[in-house]
Write an enzyme that holds these catalytic residues in place. Structure first.
Site, PDB file in Angstrom:
ATOM      1  CB  SER A  13      -0.884   0.014   1.243  1.00 59.11           C
ATOM      2  OG  SER A  13      -1.333   1.333   1.470  1.00 59.11           O
ATOM      3  CG  HIS A  38      -3.759  -1.473  -1.649  1.00 54.25           C
ATOM      4  ND1 HIS A  38      -4.910  -2.144  -2.004  1.00 54.25           N
ATOM      5  CD2 HIS A  38      -4.102  -0.691  -0.604  1.00 54.25           C
ATOM      6  CE1 HIS A  38      -5.896  -1.796  -1.196  1.00 54.25           C
ATOM      7  NE2 HIS A  38      -5.438  -0.896  -0.333  1.00 54.25           N
ATOM      8  CG  ASP A  40      -4.935   2.549   0.788  1.00 57.57           C
ATOM      9  OD1 ASP A  40      -5.905   1.778   0.705  1.00 57.57           O
ATOM     10  OD2 ASP A  40      -3.817   2.206   1.217  1.00 57.57           O
ATOM     11  CG  MET A  42      -8.082   7.215   2.554  1.00 57.08           C
ATOM     12  SD  MET A  42      -7.195   7.138   4.111  1.00 57.08           S
ATOM     13  CE  MET A  42      -6.490   5.481   4.022  1.00 57.08           C
ATOM     14  CG  HIS A  72      -9.121   0.403  -0.546  1.00 60.94           C
ATOM     15  ND1 HIS A  72      -8.499   0.169   0.668  1.00 60.94           N
ATOM     16  CD2 HIS A  72     -10.450   0.451  -0.278  1.00 60.94           C
ATOM     17  CE1 HIS A  72      -9.414   0.080   1.618  1.00 60.94           C
ATOM     18  NE2 HIS A  72     -10.597   0.260   1.080  1.00 60.94           N
ATOM     19  CG  MET A  74     -11.268   3.519   1.990  1.00 59.78           C
ATOM     20  SD  MET A  74      -9.727   3.440   2.922  1.00 59.78           S
ATOM     21  CE  MET A  74      -8.537   3.478   1.579  1.00 59.78           C
ATOM     22  CG  MET A 143     -11.467  -2.638   4.994  1.00 62.42           C
ATOM     23  SD  MET A 143      -9.962  -2.150   4.149  1.00 62.42           S
ATOM     24  CE  MET A 143      -9.091  -1.231   5.411  1.00 62.42           C
ATOM     25  N   GLY A 148      -8.965   4.166   7.006  1.00 61.70           N
ATOM     26  CA  GLY A 148      -8.622   5.575   7.190  1.00 61.70           C
ATOM     27  C   GLY A 148      -7.152   5.838   7.461  1.00 61.70           C
ATOM     28  CG  ASP A 181      -6.105  -2.772   3.046  1.00 64.10           C
ATOM     29  OD1 ASP A 181      -5.044  -2.537   3.649  1.00 64.10           O
ATOM     30  OD2 ASP A 181      -6.699  -1.934   2.331  1.00 64.10           O
ATOM     31  N   GLY A 182      -4.800  -4.383   6.090  1.00 66.32           N
ATOM     32  CA  GLY A 182      -4.695  -3.760   7.413  1.00 66.32           C
ATOM     33  C   GLY A 182      -3.931  -4.604   8.408  1.00 66.32           C
ATOM     34  N   GLY A 183      -2.790  -4.110   8.842  1.00 65.76           N
ATOM     35  CA  GLY A 183      -2.022  -4.794   9.886  1.00 65.76           C
ATOM     36  C   GLY A 183      -1.381  -6.090   9.445  1.00 65.76           C
TER      37      GLY A 183
HETATM   38  O1  LIG Z   1      -6.806   0.842   3.352  1.00 66.63           O
HETATM   39  C1  LIG Z   1      -5.959   1.090   4.180  1.00 66.63           C
HETATM   40  C2  LIG Z   1      -6.334   1.895   5.393  1.00 66.63           C
HETATM   41  O2  LIG Z   1      -7.649   2.289   5.304  1.00 66.63           O
HETATM   42  C3  LIG Z   1      -4.524   0.662   3.961  1.00 66.63           C
HETATM   43  O3  LIG Z   1      -4.446  -0.053   2.751  1.00 66.63           O
HETATM   44  C4  LIG Z   1      -3.984  -0.180   5.097  1.00 66.63           C
HETATM   45  O4  LIG Z   1      -4.166   0.383   6.346  1.00 66.63           O
HETATM   46  C5  LIG Z   1      -2.538  -0.573   4.871  1.00 66.63           C
HETATM   47  O5  LIG Z   1      -1.700  -0.111   5.855  1.00 66.63           O
HETATM   48  P1  LIG Z   1      -0.991  -1.044   6.960  1.00 66.63           P
HETATM   49  O6  LIG Z   1      -0.442  -2.256   6.244  1.00 66.63           O
HETATM   50  O7  LIG Z   1       0.054  -0.164   7.515  1.00 66.63           O
HETATM   51  O8  LIG Z   1      -2.069  -1.443   7.936  1.00 66.63           O
HETATM   52 FE   LIG Z   2      -6.357  -0.091   1.410  1.00 66.58          FE
END
Ligand SMILES: O=C(CO)[C@H](O)[C@H](O)COP(=O)(O)O
Ligand SMILES: [Fe+2]
Length: 232
Positions: A13, A38, A40, A42, A72, A74, A143, A148, A181-183
């Site tokens: 990302s 990826h 993002d 927002m 992606h 948002m 997610m 965000g 996606d995320g963490g």
């Molecule tokens: O969509 C997203 C946040 O809304 C990002 O793609 C996601 O948070 C990626 O970051 P990390 O890998 O640092 O969690």
């Molecule tokens: Fe994302």
């Protein structure tokens, strides 16, 4: 498809990239072996943050990026930006069903522009949004943080949701990617893959790696992800 023959794709990302050197960052992460960019988007309305739009996607294409770009969205509403991202050269366009007045129409709009379409599920969004549109999605994105911001911790309940999404995909008979996606980190990617994901977004884990001055700074983190996935 079972775990043994599922192909795994890594999608860094760029939310965590250095925006002042974005083209170079994307070149380096792709040279290190990443599969997908990826991207993002927002809007400070659907989510409490503001990032980049179609002009930056177009600039990456102009810069010479040929890898798939996974936009992606948002944003709310979604339909007007779908057209802009089709024009800008996106490969995948995914959106959150709560942000569209007409989910079926938005999915059709994406495919009619020659892009692959996807739905994104926040941690508290039910998979029942898929019930009548499985034939219109190429990607399901779960997610594992609230959208965000990058750098948040993986929400463990997402593993059960991944298993449920994998069951739905396998039962449908359609070719649909299951993205998370995320963490996502080196130490949890194997467990996430075992739960059914085949496409892995990682922002902070990738772009915070290595030293700024090292042109090969992303090689070792991408290799570490692949080594973990090879154990699945
Ligand atoms: O969509 C997203 C946040 O809304 C990002 O793609 C996601 O948070 C990626 O970051 P990390 O890998 O640092 O969690
Ligand atoms: Fe994302």
């Amino acid at each position: 498809m079972n775990d043994a023959n599922r192909d795994f794709l890594l999608a860094p990302s760029i939310l965590s990239a250095d925006f002042a050197r974005l083209g170079e960052e994307v070149d380096q992460v792709l040279a290190a072996g990443a599969d997908i960019v990826h991207f993002d988007v927002m809007d400070n309305h659907y989510v409490p943050n503001l990032t980049i739009g179609p002009m930056v996607c177009q600039a990456l294409r102009k810069h010479g990026v040929t890898a798939p770009i996974d936009a992606h969205l948002m944003v709310k509403p979604v339909d007007r930006l779908i057209g802009d991202f089709i024009e800008a050269g996106a490969t995948y366009i995914t959106f959150h069903p709560e942000a569209s007045e007409h989910v079926d129409r938005s999915l059709q709009l994406i495919r009619s522009g020659g892009c692959k379409a996807g739905l994104v599920f926040n941690p508290a969004t039910p998979l029942s949004y898929l019930d009548y549109v499985m034939d219109k999605v190429d990607m399901i994105l779960l997610m594992s943080v609230n959208p965000g911001f990058g750098g948040q911790a993986f929400i463990p309940g997402t593993l059960d949701k991944l298993r449920e999404a994998r069951r739905r995909i396998d039962a449908s008979g359609y070719e649909i990617r299951l993205e998370i996606d995320g963490g996502v980190k080196v130490d949890n990617i194997a467990e996430i893959a075992r739960a059914g994901a085949d496409t892995f977004v990682a922002g902070s884990a990738v772009f915070n790696a290595g030293r700024d001055s090292d042109p090969n700074r992303y090689d070792s983190v991408i290799r570490a992800f692949r080594e973990q996935l090879a154990t699945v």
